[in-house]
Every structure is written in structure tokens, then in C-alpha cells.
Scaffold this active site. Structure first.
Site, PDB file in Angstrom:
ATOM      1  N   CYS A  69      -1.648  23.043   3.521  1.00  0.00           N
ATOM      2  CA  CYS A  69      -0.400  23.717   3.122  1.00  0.00           C
ATOM      3  C   CYS A  69       0.835  23.128   3.781  1.00  0.00           C
ATOM      4  CB  CYS A  69      -0.495  25.210   3.451  1.00  0.00           C
ATOM      5  SG  CYS A  69      -0.405  25.559   5.226  1.00  0.00           S
ATOM      6  N   CYS A 115      -3.688  29.015   6.502  1.00  0.00           N
ATOM      7  CA  CYS A 115      -4.588  28.932   5.338  1.00  0.00           C
ATOM      8  C   CYS A 115      -5.983  28.447   5.683  1.00  0.00           C
ATOM      9  CB  CYS A 115      -3.977  27.987   4.282  1.00  0.00           C
ATOM     10  SG  CYS A 115      -4.151  26.239   4.709  1.00  0.00           S
ATOM     11  N   ALA A 145       9.392  -6.753  26.121  1.00  0.00           N
ATOM     12  CA  ALA A 145      10.545  -5.852  26.086  1.00  0.00           C
ATOM     13  C   ALA A 145      10.972  -5.459  27.493  1.00  0.00           C
ATOM     14  CB  ALA A 145      10.177  -4.612  25.272  1.00  0.00           C
ATOM     15  N   VAL A 193       4.935   6.275  17.433  1.00  0.00           N
ATOM     16  CA  VAL A 193       4.693   7.720  17.249  1.00  0.00           C
ATOM     17  C   VAL A 193       4.503   8.415  18.597  1.00  0.00           C
ATOM     18  CG1 VAL A 193       3.728   7.441  14.927  1.00  0.00           C
ATOM     19  CG2 VAL A 193       2.217   7.188  16.888  1.00  0.00           C
ATOM     20  N   CYS A 195      -0.652  21.206   8.830  1.00  0.00           N
ATOM     21  CA  CYS A 195      -1.845  21.513   8.033  1.00  0.00           C
ATOM     22  C   CYS A 195      -1.949  20.498   6.895  1.00  0.00           C
ATOM     23  CB  CYS A 195      -1.729  22.918   7.458  1.00  0.00           C
ATOM     24  SG  CYS A 195      -3.057  23.295   6.293  1.00  0.00           S
ATOM     25  N   HIS A 251       7.586   6.492  11.005  1.00  0.00           N
ATOM     26  CA  HIS A 251       6.152   6.727  10.800  1.00  0.00           C
ATOM     27  C   HIS A 251       5.671   8.021  11.438  1.00  0.00           C
ATOM     28  CE1 HIS A 251       5.729   2.084  10.246  1.00  0.00           C
ATOM     29  NE2 HIS A 251       6.268   2.673   9.197  1.00  0.00           N
TER      30      HIS A 251
HETATM   31  C1  BV8 Z   1       4.850   3.306   1.769  1.00  0.00           C
HETATM   32  C2  BV8 Z   1       1.577   5.574  11.637  1.00  0.00           C
HETATM   33  C3  BV8 Z   1       5.315   3.978  -0.452  1.00  0.00           C
HETATM   34  C4  BV8 Z   1       0.168   5.902  11.818  1.00  0.00           C
HETATM   35  C5  BV8 Z   1       1.757   3.422  10.504  1.00  0.00           C
HETATM   36  C6  BV8 Z   1       5.787  -2.997   0.253  1.00  0.00           C
HETATM   37  C7  BV8 Z   1       6.584  -1.856   0.140  1.00  0.00           C
HETATM   38  C8  BV8 Z   1       6.051  -0.608   0.421  1.00  0.00           C
HETATM   39  C9  BV8 Z   1       4.714  -0.473   0.844  1.00  0.00           C
HETATM   40  C10 BV8 Z   1       3.951  -1.605   0.968  1.00  0.00           C
HETATM   41  C11 BV8 Z   1       4.480  -2.865   0.658  1.00  0.00           C
HETATM   42  N1  BV8 Z   1       3.494  -3.761   0.873  1.00  0.00           N
HETATM   43  C12 BV8 Z   1       2.381  -3.129   1.312  1.00  0.00           C
HETATM   44  C13 BV8 Z   1       2.619  -1.808   1.358  1.00  0.00           C
HETATM   45  C14 BV8 Z   1       1.645  -0.797   1.757  1.00  0.00           C
HETATM   46  C15 BV8 Z   1       1.719  -0.503   3.246  1.00  0.00           C
HETATM   47  C16 BV8 Z   1       1.817  -1.744   4.099  1.00  0.00           C
HETATM   48  O1  BV8 Z   1       2.906  -2.112   4.559  1.00  0.00           O
HETATM   49  N2  BV8 Z   1       0.683  -2.383   4.339  1.00  0.00           N
HETATM   50  C17 BV8 Z   1       0.664  -3.554   5.192  1.00  0.00           C
HETATM   51  C18 BV8 Z   1      -0.608  -3.540   6.050  1.00  0.00           C
HETATM   52  C19 BV8 Z   1       0.736  -4.771   4.303  1.00  0.00           C
HETATM   53  N3  BV8 Z   1       2.828   0.384   3.541  1.00  0.00           N
HETATM   54  C20 BV8 Z   1       2.627   1.703   3.409  1.00  0.00           C
HETATM   55  O2  BV8 Z   1       1.583   2.199   2.997  1.00  0.00           O
HETATM   56  C21 BV8 Z   1       3.770   2.601   3.825  1.00  0.00           C
HETATM   57  N4  BV8 Z   1       3.983   3.555   2.777  1.00  0.00           N
HETATM   58  O3  BV8 Z   1       5.418   2.269   1.667  1.00  0.00           O
HETATM   59  O4  BV8 Z   1       5.010   4.358   0.864  1.00  0.00           O
HETATM   60  C22 BV8 Z   1       4.003   4.044  -1.149  1.00  0.00           C
HETATM   61  C23 BV8 Z   1       3.509   5.301  -1.458  1.00  0.00           C
HETATM   62  C24 BV8 Z   1       2.303   5.382  -2.156  1.00  0.00           C
HETATM   63  C25 BV8 Z   1       1.599   4.209  -2.507  1.00  0.00           C
HETATM   64  C26 BV8 Z   1       2.112   2.940  -2.137  1.00  0.00           C
HETATM   65  C27 BV8 Z   1       3.315   2.856  -1.441  1.00  0.00           C
HETATM   66  C28 BV8 Z   1       3.414   3.396   5.063  1.00  0.00           C
HETATM   67  C29 BV8 Z   1       3.384   2.487   6.282  1.00  0.00           C
HETATM   68  C30 BV8 Z   1       3.222   3.345   7.561  1.00  0.00           C
HETATM   69  C31 BV8 Z   1       1.801   3.275   8.040  1.00  0.00           C
HETATM   70  N5  BV8 Z   1       1.670   3.986   9.314  1.00  0.00           N
HETATM   71  N6  BV8 Z   1       1.718   4.130  11.614  1.00  0.00           N
HETATM   72  C32 BV8 Z   1      -0.310   5.490  13.178  1.00  0.00           C
HETATM   73  O5  BV8 Z   1       0.465   5.061  14.045  1.00  0.00           O
HETATM   74  O6  BV8 Z   1      -1.528   5.624  13.361  1.00  0.00           O
HETATM   75  S1  BV8 Z   1       2.024   1.764  10.609  1.00  0.00           S
HETATM   76  C33 BV8 Z   1       1.519   1.159  12.096  1.00  0.00           C
HETATM   77  O7  BV8 Z   1       1.901  -0.234  12.060  1.00  0.00           O
HETATM   78  C34 BV8 Z   1       2.198   1.715  13.333  1.00  0.00           C
HETATM   79  O8  BV8 Z   1       3.199   2.653  13.076  1.00  0.00           O
HETATM   80  C35 BV8 Z   1       2.869   0.500  13.915  1.00  0.00           C
HETATM   81  O9  BV8 Z   1       3.973   0.807  14.608  1.00  0.00           O
HETATM   82  C36 BV8 Z   1       3.166  -0.247  12.677  1.00  0.00           C
HETATM   83  C37 BV8 Z   1       3.615  -1.634  12.757  1.00  0.00           C
HETATM   84  O10 BV8 Z   1       2.859  -2.277  13.691  1.00  0.00           O
HETATM   85  P1  BV8 Z   1       3.627  -2.767  14.996  1.00  0.00           P
HETATM   86  O11 BV8 Z   1       4.441  -1.629  15.541  1.00  0.00           O
HETATM   87  O12 BV8 Z   1       4.361  -3.993  14.653  1.00  0.00           O
HETATM   88  O13 BV8 Z   1       2.447  -2.988  15.988  1.00  0.00           O
HETATM   89  P2  BV8 Z   1       1.451  -4.226  16.008  1.00  0.00           P
HETATM   90  O14 BV8 Z   1       0.300  -3.842  16.873  1.00  0.00           O
HETATM   91  O15 BV8 Z   1       1.189  -4.717  14.621  1.00  0.00           O
HETATM   92  O16 BV8 Z   1       2.297  -5.399  16.709  1.00  0.00           O
HETATM   93  C38 BV8 Z   1       2.736  -5.258  18.048  1.00  0.00           C
HETATM   94  C39 BV8 Z   1       3.746  -6.357  18.287  1.00  0.00           C
HETATM   95  O17 BV8 Z   1       4.262  -6.208  19.598  1.00  0.00           O
HETATM   96  C40 BV8 Z   1       3.148  -7.752  18.199  1.00  0.00           C
HETATM   97  O18 BV8 Z   1       4.015  -8.600  17.495  1.00  0.00           O
HETATM   98  C41 BV8 Z   1       3.066  -8.182  19.673  1.00  0.00           C
HETATM   99  O19 BV8 Z   1       3.260  -9.576  19.820  1.00  0.00           O
HETATM  100  C42 BV8 Z   1       4.229  -7.452  20.267  1.00  0.00           C
HETATM  101  N7  BV8 Z   1       4.120  -7.143  21.686  1.00  0.00           N
HETATM  102  C43 BV8 Z   1       2.998  -6.920  22.418  1.00  0.00           C
HETATM  103  N8  BV8 Z   1       3.344  -6.620  23.696  1.00  0.00           N
HETATM  104  C44 BV8 Z   1       4.715  -6.627  23.753  1.00  0.00           C
HETATM  105  C45 BV8 Z   1       5.208  -6.968  22.479  1.00  0.00           C
HETATM  106  N9  BV8 Z   1       6.522  -7.063  22.208  1.00  0.00           N
HETATM  107  C46 BV8 Z   1       7.378  -6.827  23.222  1.00  0.00           C
HETATM  108  N10 BV8 Z   1       6.984  -6.494  24.479  1.00  0.00           N
HETATM  109  C47 BV8 Z   1       5.661  -6.385  24.768  1.00  0.00           C
HETATM  110  N11 BV8 Z   1       5.273  -6.060  26.022  1.00  0.00           N
HETATM  111 ZN    ZN Z   2      -2.437  25.526   6.010  1.00  0.00          ZN
END
Ligand code: BV8
Ligand code: ZN
Length: 259
Positions: free
Chosen positions: A136, A164, A245, A109, A133, A125
Site C-alpha cells: 500500500c 495492510c 574523494a 542511500v 509497504c 535513488h
Molecule cells: C529508470 C538504489 C525509468 C538501490 C540504484 C536509460 C535511461 C533510463 C533507464 C535506463 C537507461 N539505460 C538502462 C536503464 C535501466 C537502468 C540502468 O541504468 N541500468 C544500468 C545497469 C545500465 N536504470 C533504471 O532502471 C533506473 N530506472 O530509469 O526508470 C524506467 C522505468 C521502467 C522501466 C525502464 C525504465 C533506476 C536506476 C536506479 C537503480 N538503483 N540504487 C540500492 O542502492 O540498492 S543504482 C546503484 O548504482 C546505486 O544507487 C549506486 O549509487 C548506483 C551507481 O553506482 P555508483 O554509485 O557509481 O557505484 P559503483 O559501485 O558503480 O561505482 C563506485 C565508483 O566510485 C567507482 O567508479 C569507483 O572507482 C569509485 N570510487 C571507489 N572508491 C572511491 C571512489 N571514488 C572516490 N573516492 C573513493 N574513495
Molecule cells: Zn501496507
């Protein structure tokens, strides 16, 4: 490179990349780590250290304590604005000038892909830089300049909607919220049609984004990962480039096209 280390630019992957017409690049927080932006699961220090990401990045957390959540996002927005794109972002931007049809899909993001020169970025994401808002939905302008947020964070009252009076929320997709339909559909279509899927810096734990590499694989694509540590798709990937990366991607682009 020690002899036991797997090659960081395997010849068959380099050949695949050089000849591919359709490539999908999926990035996660790891792609921005070398820019100094804490990965999603590391971004909880100080005031927020007693929370886990899944509990703070939710509509419920914002409804219960808007100042805690808005403070976290303003701190992250400050980190993003103070950061610079790293060589990994720039190598991905260079791919856009080499691959006939490159689709860049990010879970991040922070907008560092755009600042590195990537011409088109699909945000699954949302973005730290497009608040709206909470009542609204009206997009809200952010104050100019860089927010001065202390490390370890502070509570911060979210601004009020000009239209709003409702609380302004970050323009990100929280857990339990649906992903933007157009972006998701385009990402899915790219996964179904690509010859090569490059998954960079994501733990592959968040859905439905985490499904994209599997969709690409099922459609016959070559799957390569760039990550210093293992992820749930290690066993599925044709190539696991074990490194960062910023260290791996420039070498991959150089191996494929020289410059
Ligand atoms: C939804 C924005 C429908 C906010 C984020 C199956 C299908 C659908 C939904 C689900 C499902 N199973 C479970 C769910 C629910 C949920 C989910 O997935 N939960 C997980 C925890 C199990 N999904 C949702 O809720 C999604 N919505 O599907 O809508 C719906 C509607 C209503 C009711 C139910 C379902 C919404 C998901 C989006 C959430 N928002 N971000 C914010 O940023 O604050 S997600 C968040 O995690 C970030 O965006 C982040 O990018 C993302 C993933 O994490 P990573 O990017 O992988 O980052 P992380 O720290 O985990 O890992 C870093 C990696 O980099 C590591 O592997 C590390 O080794 C590596 N690394 C480190 N340094 C380096 C490196 N790699 C390369 N070079 C380096 N130097
Ligand atoms: Zn508003």
C-alpha cells in the site's frame, strides 16, 4: 606528489570553483567508500556473492525472495549506521557555505551527506532509512537502534505493514523503477544551469543519473571528476582528478577558500 601525477587542484579549476555561483555536485557510492561502506558493486559478499547488484536491487528479486533482499538491505543499513562521514562528505558540506547556489545530487542511500552537515541533498535513488509497504506504499517506522547483521549476511523476514499486513520494502529506487520526479527534475534543471559540475565517486553506469554530467557539459558547464579510476566520461571531463574523494575534495576547498 610525483612530477608525473596531474595536479589535484588545477589552478583553473580552483578559480572556477571559487567564482562559480551555481555548482552541481553529483555523488555515487565512491563518496562513501572511505567511510567503510562497500561501493554498490562491492556490496555483494557472502550470502549475496553469487548475485550481481542489478539482479538483487529489483522488484522481481524482492517478490521472489523477500528475505534474501530484505537481509541485504538491513546489512547495508547497519553498515551505514555504523559508518561516519569522511573528509570528502565534509568538504562537500563546506561547499554549501561557500557556493551561492550549490545543488547536491546523490545516488547514495546511506544519508552520510546529511550526517556530514549538507543542508539539502537530492536523493535520486531513495534511502535505506525510509522503508515503505510494498503493497500500500505506507511509510513504515524502522525499529530504533542499529540492526545486528552478520558479515556475509543472512535471510531476514521483512516486517509486515501496520496498515495492510503487506511486506515492508526498502525505500530505495530499484532497477526498472522510476526515479522520484521532483528530485530528478530539480537535478536536471541544476545540470542545465550550473557553471561547474563536480562528479564524485560514481562509475557513471546507471541511468538516468549518469546523464547529468553530460547535460551540464552540453549546457556549457565545466566538468570535473573525482575518481581513482577511469569512467565513461573521462574523455568528456575538463578535469579528471585521479584520487579518492576524502583525499582530493578537502584540498580543493582549501585551495579555493583557504580554510
Ligand atoms: C529508470 C538504489 C525509468 C538501490 C540504484 C536509460 C535511461 C533510463 C533507464 C535506463 C537507461 N539505460 C538502462 C536503464 C535501466 C537502468 C540502468 O541504468 N541500468 C544500468 C545497469 C545500465 N536504470 C533504471 O532502471 C533506473 N530506472 O530509469 O526508470 C524506467 C522505468 C521502467 C522501466 C525502464 C525504465 C533506476 C536506476 C536506479 C537503480 N538503483 N540504487 C540500492 O542502492 O540498492 S543504482 C546503484 O548504482 C546505486 O544507487 C549506486 O549509487 C548506483 C551507481 O553506482 P555508483 O554509485 O557509481 O557505484 P559503483 O559501485 O558503480 O561505482 C563506485 C565508483 O566510485 C567507482 O567508479 C569507483 O572507482 C569509485 N570510487 C571507489 N572508491 C572511491 C571512489 N571514488 C572516490 N573516492 C573513493 N574513495
Ligand atoms: Zn501496507
Amino acid at each position: 606528489m610525483t612530477p608525473t601525477e596531474p595536479p589535484r587542484t588545477p589552478p583553473d579549476l580552483v578559480e572556477r570553483l571559487r567564482n562559480a555561483r551555481r555548482v552541481l555536485v553529483l555523488t555515487g557510492a565512491g563518496a562513501s567508500a572511505e567511510s567503510g561502506i562497500p561501493t554498490f558493486r562491492d556490496a555483494l559478499t557472502g550470502l549475496w556473492s553469487r548475485f550481481d547488484a542489478e539482479s538483487l536491487a529489483t522488484p522481481g528479486a524482492f517478490a521472489r525472495d523477500p528475505e534474501l533482499v530484505w537481509g541485504w538491505y538491513e546489512w547495508r543499513r547497519m553498515k551505514a549506521l555504523l559508518a561516519e562521514p569522511n573528509p570528502g562528505h565534509r568538504a562537500i558540506a563546506a561547499l554549501a557555505t561557500r557556493v551561492p547556489h550549490l545543488t547536491l545530487v546523490t545516488q547514495n542511500v546511506d544519508h552520510l551527506h546529511e550526517r556530514a552537515g549538507s543542508p539539502q541533498v537530492l536523493h535520486l535513488h531513495g534511502s535505506l532509512h525510509s522503508p515503505r509497504c510494498a503493497r500500500c506504499g505506507q511509510p513504515q517506522a524502522l525499529p530504533p537502534g542499529i540492526p545486528q547483521e552478520p558479515e556475509g549476511g543472512r535471510r531476514l523476514a521483512p516486517p509486515r505493514c501496520a496498515l495492510c499486513g503487506g511486506p515492508v520494502r526498502p525505500g530505495v529506487v530499484w532497477f526498472g523503477e522510476s526515479l522520484p520526479e521532483t528530485e530528478l527534475a530539480r537535478a536536471w534543471a541544476s545540470a542545465q544551469g550550473c557553471e561547474l559540475c563536480l562528479s564524485v565517486g560514481t562509475s557513471g553506469l546507471v541511468y538516468p543519473a549518469a546523464d547529468l554530467p553530460r547535460v551540464a557539459l552540453a549546457a556549457g558547464a565545466t566538468l570535473a571528476q573525482v575518481n581513482p579510476t577511469a569512467t565513461p566520461i573521462d574523455d568528456l571531463a575538463h578535469h579528471n582528478l585521479r584520487g579518492t574523494a576524502g583525499a582530493i575534495l578537502p584540498g580543493l576547498v582549501r585551495a579555493a577558500w583557504g580554510a
